[in-house]
Design a protein around this motif. Sequence first.
Motif, mmCIF file in Angstrom:
data_model
loop_
_atom_site.group_PDB
_atom_site.id
_atom_site.type_symbol
_atom_site.label_atom_id
_atom_site.label_comp_id
_atom_site.label_asym_id
_atom_site.label_seq_id
_atom_site.Cartn_x
_atom_site.Cartn_y
_atom_site.Cartn_z
ATOM 1 N N LEU A 1 49.516 -42.287 8.031
ATOM 2 C CA LEU A 1 48.201 -41.909 7.562
ATOM 3 C C LEU A 1 48.018 -40.405 8.304
ATOM 4 C CD1 LEU A 1 46.087 -45.067 7.588
ATOM 5 C CD2 LEU A 1 47.786 -44.176 6.179
ATOM 6 N N LEU A 2 48.866 -39.699 9.062
ATOM 7 C CA LEU A 2 48.752 -38.586 9.441
ATOM 8 C C LEU A 2 47.614 -38.026 10.178
ATOM 9 C CD1 LEU A 2 50.469 -37.208 6.019
ATOM 10 C CD2 LEU A 2 51.689 -38.139 8.075
ATOM 11 N N ARG A 3 46.922 -39.176 11.001
ATOM 12 C CA ARG A 3 45.815 -38.607 11.897
ATOM 13 C C ARG A 3 46.396 -37.926 12.957
ATOM 14 N NH1 ARG A 3 41.196 -41.741 11.922
ATOM 15 N NH2 ARG A 3 40.534 -39.864 12.895
ATOM 16 N N VAL A 4 45.590 -37.027 13.422
ATOM 17 C CA VAL A 4 46.000 -35.816 14.274
ATOM 18 C C VAL A 4 45.475 -36.177 15.679
ATOM 19 C CG1 VAL A 4 45.979 -33.313 14.897
ATOM 20 C CG2 VAL A 4 46.395 -34.034 12.585
ATOM 21 N N ALA A 5 46.020 -36.134 16.729
ATOM 22 C CA ALA A 5 45.483 -36.426 18.216
ATOM 23 C C ALA A 5 44.967 -35.273 18.934
ATOM 24 C CB ALA A 5 46.832 -37.062 18.994
ATOM 25 N N ASP A 6 43.878 -35.317 19.540
ATOM 26 C CA ASP A 6 43.240 -34.258 20.130
ATOM 27 C C ASP A 6 43.731 -34.159 21.547
ATOM 28 O OD1 ASP A 6 41.572 -32.491 21.341
ATOM 29 O OD2 ASP A 6 39.933 -32.962 20.441
ATOM 30 N N ILE A 7 44.906 -33.485 21.629
ATOM 31 C CA ILE A 7 45.979 -33.398 22.735
ATOM 32 C C ILE A 7 45.184 -32.908 23.943
ATOM 33 C CG2 ILE A 7 47.766 -32.533 23.715
ATOM 34 C CD1 ILE A 7 49.051 -32.687 20.886
ATOM 35 N N LEU B 1 40.458 -30.312 13.400
ATOM 36 C CA LEU B 1 41.521 -30.392 14.371
ATOM 37 C C LEU B 1 42.717 -29.849 14.361
ATOM 38 C CD1 LEU B 1 41.921 -31.450 17.335
ATOM 39 C CD2 LEU B 1 42.493 -33.523 16.600
ATOM 40 N N ALA B 2 43.310 -30.270 12.962
ATOM 41 C CA ALA B 2 44.659 -29.931 12.580
ATOM 42 C C ALA B 2 44.699 -28.427 12.608
ATOM 43 C CB ALA B 2 45.008 -30.567 11.186
ATOM 44 N N ALA B 3 43.622 -27.755 11.953
ATOM 45 C CA ALA B 3 43.631 -26.404 11.620
ATOM 46 C C ALA B 3 43.494 -25.475 13.027
ATOM 47 C CB ALA B 3 42.427 -25.976 10.757
ATOM 48 N N ALA B 4 43.070 -26.161 14.042
ATOM 49 C CA ALA B 4 42.915 -25.324 15.354
ATOM 50 C C ALA B 4 44.323 -25.748 16.097
ATOM 51 C CB ALA B 4 41.811 -25.995 16.073
ATOM 52 N N GLN B 5 44.725 -26.738 16.074
ATOM 53 C CA GLN B 5 46.181 -27.362 16.846
ATOM 54 C C GLN B 5 47.390 -27.247 16.165
ATOM 55 O OE1 GLN B 5 45.536 -30.893 19.490
ATOM 56 N NE2 GLN B 5 46.910 -31.733 18.068
ATOM 57 N N LEU B 6 47.543 -26.988 14.786
ATOM 58 C CA LEU B 6 48.936 -27.013 14.403
ATOM 59 C C LEU B 6 49.310 -25.731 13.792
ATOM 60 C CD1 LEU B 6 48.767 -30.298 12.219
ATOM 61 C CD2 LEU B 6 49.359 -30.133 14.703
ATOM 62 N N ALA B 7 49.131 -24.600 14.317
ATOM 63 C CA ALA B 7 49.690 -23.531 14.098
ATOM 64 C C ALA B 7 49.325 -22.917 12.497
ATOM 65 C CB ALA B 7 50.973 -23.505 14.496
ATOM 66 N N GLY B 8 48.236 -23.239 11.953
ATOM 67 C CA GLY B 8 48.058 -22.864 10.830
ATOM 68 C C GLY B 8 48.916 -23.795 9.509
ATOM 69 N N GLN B 9 49.487 -24.755 9.995
ATOM 70 C CA GLN B 9 50.290 -25.187 8.965
ATOM 71 C C GLN B 9 50.118 -26.958 9.040
ATOM 72 O OE1 GLN B 9 54.697 -23.627 8.346
ATOM 73 N NE2 GLN B 9 54.134 -23.298 10.386
ATOM 74 N N PHE B 10 50.164 -27.526 8.031
ATOM 75 C CA PHE B 10 49.679 -29.066 8.226
ATOM 76 C C PHE B 10 50.834 -30.215 8.019
ATOM 77 C CE2 PHE B 10 46.179 -26.178 6.756
ATOM 78 C CZ PHE B 10 45.176 -26.745 7.934
ATOM 79 N N GLY B 11 52.069 -29.498 8.242
ATOM 80 C CA GLY B 11 53.066 -30.574 8.187
ATOM 81 C C GLY B 11 53.829 -31.038 6.903
ATOM 82 N N THR B 12 55.257 -31.459 7.087
ATOM 83 C CA THR B 12 55.947 -31.710 5.979
ATOM 84 C C THR B 12 55.855 -32.940 5.446
ATOM 85 O OG1 THR B 12 57.489 -32.558 7.236
ATOM 86 C CG2 THR B 12 57.415 -30.063 6.951
ATOM 87 N N LEU B 13 54.880 -33.830 5.903
ATOM 88 C CA LEU B 13 54.782 -35.367 5.354
ATOM 89 C C LEU B 13 53.460 -35.325 4.546
ATOM 90 C CD1 LEU B 13 55.879 -37.494 8.233
ATOM 91 C CD2 LEU B 13 57.276 -36.668 6.557
#
Length: 399
Positions: free
Chosen positions: A158-164, A295-307
């Motif tokens: 489900l591609l939930r993102v953890a707030d590391i 959170l993804a926008a702030a944490q994932l270097a401006g990309q959102f992954g390949t899945l």
Amino acid sequence: MDKKPEDICPEPVAVPRSPTEPLAPPLFVSSVYRCRDPDEAERLLAGEEAGYVYRRDRHPNADMLADKCRQLHAAECAAVTSSGMSALALALLSQLMSGDHVVVSGQVYGATLELFTAEAARLDITSTAVDTCDLNETDAACTRQTRLVVAETIGNPLLRVADIARLAEIAHRNDARLLIDNTLASAMLCRPLQLGADLVVESLTKITSGHSDVVLGLLCGGQEAWQRVPGVSSRWGLASSPFDCWLALRGLGTLALRVAQASQSALQVAELLAADSRVEHVYYPGLAGHPDRALAAAQLAGQFGTLVTFTLRGGRKGAAGFMAGEDAIPFYPSLGELSTTLSHPESTSHRTLPAAQRQALGISPGTIRLSVGIERTETILDAVRRGLDMAEAVAAATD
Ligand SMILES: *Cc1c(COP(=O)(O)O)cnc(C)c1O
């Protein structure tokens, strides 16, 4: 001395020395290295002198790969292991002992959840599975015995993102370390140690190697968490294969290009799916409706992954239809390949869960998880459009 052929054949071969250096790294398959004398052997085995003795302890191909990964994660220490699972086992065995407690995300990779619950219980390590996206629940689950909190940067399917950063705060306030499985993000999208995590694991098998021909794992961390790592790796026999390390180092050369290309295609695939009425739901952290978009926008270097994960209205028949065409996107129950592939969580990664629990996770019979590859974006979009047409046709024909 007149050597007999029977003696020449088994004799150790002299490796040629060269003043010029090869550009591509050599492959060192030797299981053992010659020691000059007892003093040297002792110094080497004690780690007082740089060099190799026995491959299960250390070998050059693992060191070359580990050093690249150490740089990618800006880590003090890095170790390469025989699989992603053995990297997780190395984390468990080096950080925990009987009587300790671990807080683990209930949405991690199935084998990881089993490792930190059922397998850990056999070592008298207790565990609580929580939703690590719920920070209050995570904090409340920590006890005085908690020594490790485990979550994934991006969860599957489900591609939930953890707030590391906030999970690290919670772990540290409770005297525990934070272990992040960064497999689905790779170092290109996220460097969890920079955000406060103490340990990072990756299955190099997937995106980082990227060519579907190796099985390897990575553990990275700081000096203070590292004390027991080399000894545990050696004694529990978790070492990697040199050839797999050699292939992984080769694959890693194009990691940035592959992740950038596949991520920008994945966003377009997600947008196409979101606009199609035959699709019930799309899960992609780059879409406006995703709960972790910000959170993804702030944490994932401006990309959102390949899945990209989506649920078809046509249920399991629709899902089978999506895979049925002559040139359909092929069903391989893994991820991170060069080409676009898909998996079906209900029949593979989540098949052992009771149906009600699958449903609670949002996985239904029509759920498909795409792993977007590096083909031209338009080629991938066409394949998705064809799949949707086939899904509709098959679901309608058998109704
Ligand atoms: C595949 C995977 C693992 C296990 O890795 P192996 O190399 O197959 O042992 C662990 N975590 C995640 C998130 C994975 O996708």
